[in-house]
Design an enzyme around this catalytic site. Structure first.
Site, PDB file in Angstrom:
ATOM      1  N   ARG A  68      24.994 -69.955 -74.024  1.00 35.97           N
ATOM      2  CA  ARG A  68      26.225 -69.154 -73.953  1.00 35.97           C
ATOM      3  C   ARG A  68      27.308 -70.058 -74.510  1.00 35.97           C
ATOM      4  NH1 ARG A  68      30.678 -67.053 -73.468  1.00 35.97           N
ATOM      5  NH2 ARG A  68      31.302 -65.436 -72.021  1.00 35.97           N
ATOM      6  N   GLU A  76      31.686 -57.186 -76.076  1.00 34.70           N
ATOM      7  CA  GLU A  76      30.341 -56.712 -75.740  1.00 34.70           C
ATOM      8  C   GLU A  76      29.813 -55.831 -76.865  1.00 34.70           C
ATOM      9  OE1 GLU A  76      28.667 -57.784 -73.073  1.00 34.70           O
ATOM     10  OE2 GLU A  76      30.405 -58.976 -72.477  1.00 34.70           O
ATOM     11  N   ARG A 110      21.644 -70.533 -68.277  1.00 36.41           N
ATOM     12  CA  ARG A 110      21.903 -70.744 -69.703  1.00 36.41           C
ATOM     13  C   ARG A 110      22.677 -72.045 -69.870  1.00 36.41           C
ATOM     14  NH1 ARG A 110      24.964 -65.184 -71.006  1.00 36.41           N
ATOM     15  NH2 ARG A 110      26.111 -66.017 -69.249  1.00 36.41           N
TER      16      ARG A 110
END
Length: 186
Positions: A68, A76, A110
């Site tokens: 990330r 999004e 992540r």
């Protein structure tokens, strides 16, 4: 004009609320990036792209790492400029060797990282994170972006906004943290 001046203050509060809601690790996030961890020694290539700030990388031994982008938040997928942001990220990293500087691990395990193009094993001057902001394809996520480099990224964001680049060409772009609140996953 007063609308424009009052919006950043509200936005910062909204970012903090959103961060607390989604992170569950606000202490970790608040301290994230205050040091400069070393670059990972491995070079990676893109294995899978999720959106404009999340992807999976693979090293030479076929080990994968979910990443990330640190300190930025991209629209999004189903949001305005979501596909454009994803496509821009793909253009920046597909088929290229990459280096990562993991700032911390998030609740999804992540690597929240600053990602660089690899130039003979050394990090390129501009990170992929910064390039997404420069292109108007991501916001600087103030609550999470606490490293000194974030000040530069905020200037880049302001220039992209002033020049109406990318998502800033929209008259009132909706930050992803506001969009997620209005469009929760089912």
């Amino acid at each position: 004009e007063s609308k424009t001046q009052s919006k950043p203050a509200a936005t910062k509060v909204e970012k903090k609320q959103e961060a607390k809601k989604y992170s569950g690790k606000s202490v970790q996030a608040a301290s994230a990036g205050k040091s400069n961890p070393a670059l990972d020694k491995n070079e990676y290539v893109l294995a899978q792209l999720s959106d404009g700030d999340s992807f999976e990388l693979e090293d030479a031994k076929k080990r994968r790492v979910k990443v990330r982008l640190y300190g930025v938040d991209a629209p999004e997928g189903s949001q305005n400029f979501g596909n454009a942001s994803r496509n821009n990220l793909r253009k920046l990293i597909k088929g290229k060797k990459l280096l990562i500087r993991t700032m911390y691990k998030d609740q999804y395990q992540r690597s929240v990282a600053i990602v660089y193009l690899s130039q003979n094993g050394k990090a390129d001057e501009l990170s992929i994170n910064q390039r997404q902001v420069q292109a108007g394809m991501a916001w600087v996520y103030d609550y999470y972006c606490t490293n000194a480099i974030c000040n530069t990224w905020k200037l880049e964001e302001a220039m992209a906004q002033k020049q109406r680049i990318g998502l800033w060409s929209d008259s009132e772009p909706t930050p992803p943290w506001q969009w997620r609140r209005a469009n929760p996953r089912k």
